[in-house]
Scaffold this motif. Structure first.
Motif, PDB file in Angstrom:
ATOM      1  N   UNK A  77      32.417  58.419  42.450  1.00 50.28           N
ATOM      2  CA  UNK A  77      33.604  58.050  41.334  1.00 50.28           C
ATOM      3  C   UNK A  77      34.659  57.509  41.754  1.00 50.28           C
ATOM      4  N   UNK A  78      35.335  57.370  42.992  1.00 47.28           N
ATOM      5  CA  UNK A  78      36.429  56.911  43.338  1.00 47.28           C
ATOM      6  C   UNK A  78      35.879  55.437  43.517  1.00 47.28           C
ATOM      7  N   UNK A  79      34.823  54.947  44.110  1.00 51.12           N
ATOM      8  CA  UNK A  79      34.354  53.447  44.055  1.00 51.12           C
ATOM      9  C   UNK A  79      34.240  52.709  42.722  1.00 51.12           C
ATOM     10  N   UNK A  80      33.600  53.850  41.809  1.00 53.48           N
ATOM     11  CA  UNK A  80      33.584  52.969  40.537  1.00 53.48           C
ATOM     12  C   UNK A  80      34.745  53.004  39.732  1.00 53.48           C
ATOM     13  N   UNK A  81      35.715  53.874  39.809  1.00 50.18           N
ATOM     14  CA  UNK A  81      37.020  53.645  39.380  1.00 50.18           C
ATOM     15  C   UNK A  81      37.692  52.397  40.021  1.00 50.18           C
ATOM     16  N   UNK A  82      37.725  52.368  41.311  1.00 54.36           N
ATOM     17  CA  UNK A  82      38.298  50.980  42.027  1.00 54.36           C
ATOM     18  C   UNK A  82      37.660  49.811  41.337  1.00 54.36           C
ATOM     19  N   UNK A  83      36.311  49.815  41.344  1.00 53.39           N
ATOM     20  CA  UNK A  83      35.481  48.743  40.563  1.00 53.39           C
ATOM     21  C   UNK A  83      36.224  48.323  39.343  1.00 53.39           C
ATOM     22  N   UNK A  84      36.127  49.098  38.468  1.00 57.59           N
ATOM     23  CA  UNK A  84      36.390  48.941  37.104  1.00 57.59           C
ATOM     24  C   UNK A  84      37.928  48.591  37.058  1.00 57.59           C
ATOM     25  N   UNK A  85      38.938  49.198  37.774  1.00 59.20           N
ATOM     26  CA  UNK A  85      40.269  48.592  37.807  1.00 59.20           C
ATOM     27  C   UNK A  85      40.453  47.237  38.174  1.00 59.20           C
ATOM     28  N   UNK A  86      39.733  46.914  39.330  1.00 58.27           N
ATOM     29  CA  UNK A  86      39.845  45.551  39.931  1.00 58.27           C
ATOM     30  C   UNK A  86      39.275  44.564  39.167  1.00 58.27           C
ATOM     31  N   UNK A  87      37.961  44.843  38.376  1.00 66.15           N
ATOM     32  CA  UNK A  87      37.151  43.916  37.662  1.00 66.15           C
ATOM     33  C   UNK A  87      37.850  43.708  36.265  1.00 66.15           C
ATOM     34  N   UNK A  88      38.879  44.378  36.127  1.00 66.18           N
ATOM     35  CA  UNK A  88      39.714  44.240  34.947  1.00 66.18           C
ATOM     36  C   UNK A  88      40.365  42.808  34.998  1.00 66.18           C
ATOM     37  N   UNK A  89      40.728  42.368  36.211  1.00 65.58           N
ATOM     38  CA  UNK A  89      41.348  41.314  36.370  1.00 65.58           C
ATOM     39  C   UNK A  89      40.609  39.840  35.494  1.00 65.58           C
ATOM     40  N   UNK A  90      39.421  40.115  35.545  1.00 68.88           N
ATOM     41  CA  UNK A  90      38.473  38.795  34.814  1.00 68.88           C
ATOM     42  C   UNK A  90      39.020  38.983  33.306  1.00 68.88           C
ATOM     43  N   UNK A  91      39.188  40.192  32.622  1.00 68.22           N
ATOM     44  CA  UNK A  91      39.618  40.250  31.098  1.00 68.22           C
ATOM     45  C   UNK A  91      40.901  39.940  31.073  1.00 68.22           C
ATOM     46  N   UNK A  92      41.770  40.230  32.048  1.00 68.99           N
ATOM     47  CA  UNK A  92      43.193  39.602  31.777  1.00 68.99           C
ATOM     48  C   UNK A  92      43.379  38.121  31.968  1.00 68.99           C
ATOM     49  N   UNK A  93      42.527  37.585  33.028  1.00 67.52           N
ATOM     50  CA  UNK A  93      42.472  36.070  33.352  1.00 67.52           C
ATOM     51  C   UNK A  93      41.789  35.424  32.003  1.00 67.52           C
ATOM     52  N   UNK A  94      41.201  35.932  31.450  1.00 69.96           N
ATOM     53  CA  UNK A  94      40.402  35.319  30.094  1.00 69.96           C
ATOM     54  C   UNK A  94      41.130  35.752  28.854  1.00 69.96           C
ATOM     55  N   UNK A  95      42.404  36.183  28.928  1.00 69.57           N
ATOM     56  CA  UNK A  95      43.360  36.580  27.710  1.00 69.57           C
ATOM     57  C   UNK A  95      42.678  37.606  27.015  1.00 69.57           C
ATOM     58  N   UNK A  96      41.720  38.616  27.227  1.00 67.65           N
ATOM     59  CA  UNK A  96      41.402  39.581  26.755  1.00 67.65           C
ATOM     60  C   UNK A  96      42.241  40.810  27.054  1.00 67.65           C
TER      61      UNK A  96
END
Length: 195
Positions: A143-162
């Motif tokens: 759970x902690x690893x999935x949480x870290x992944x989801x939070x860090x992966x969000x950078x892709x959405x911010x970078x693309x303006x979503x």
């Protein structure tokens, strides 16, 4: 005889030769095509792209490798196979778009191919340790690893303006991380009470 058939031997040296040749051919073809965009081989109105040469190399090396077994020959065939896959890989964008040689699909293919090679090598060399370190974990830690992944992966959405999807991804990641951490802390606090 059955035991010999069940034993799989991963020849890391051959994988190295093939991978090094793949990288050299990929970048060599990309550099040549970039520096000489007008140099093409045309015979009777047919444009021979270098993926045809790569395909011939892959088929030849594969067939000879299947038919003959020799350590010296295997090393050289690994190089030919790698060079062929590099030439084919350089034109993945052209093949998938039916004509756009500059498509970024080629770079995506290159990164995916190298990632696959690295993961396959790791799994073949250290499978038991990877199983122990990655697969044999509690759901709390996952759970902690999935949480870290989801939070860090969000950078892709911010970078693309979503921004909306980015905030949802960060929020979900934080919640899953806290859920995993909270469950872990509860287990720790029960141990400390019993001591």
């Amino acid at each position: 005889m059955v035991q010999d058939a069940q034993r799989i031997v991963f020849r890391h040296g051959l994988a190295f030769y093939g991978t090094a040749a793949f990288v050299a051919a990929f970048f060599g073809a990309r550099l040549f095509a970039t520096l000489n965009p007008r140099v093409v081989v045309v015979q009777n109105g047919i444009h021979f792209h270098h993926f045809w040469y790569g395909l011939a190399m892959v088929i030849s090396a594969g067939w000879i490798g299947i038919a003959l077994s020799n350590a010296w020959l295997s090393r050289n065939l690994a190089i030919v196979f790698g060079l062929g896959t590099g030439l084919i890989g350089d034109e993945v964008g052209l093949l998938l778009t039916f004509g756009d040689y500059t498509s970024n699909l080629t770079e995506i293919f290159f990164v995916a191919a190298i990632a696959f090679i690295i993961l396959a090598t790791l799994l073949s060399k250290s499978r038991k340790q990877i199983e122990r370190d990655v697969l044999n974990l509690s759901w709390k830690e996952r759970g902690t690893q999935i949480g870290v992944f989801l939070a860090a992966f969000s950078v892709i959405f911010f970078a693309s303006g979503n921004w909306q999807i980015g905030f949802v991804s960060v929020g979900l990641g934080v919640l899953v991380f806290l859920w995993g951490s909270e469950r872990k802390r509860e287990a720790t606090s029960f141990r400390s009470l019993s001591s």
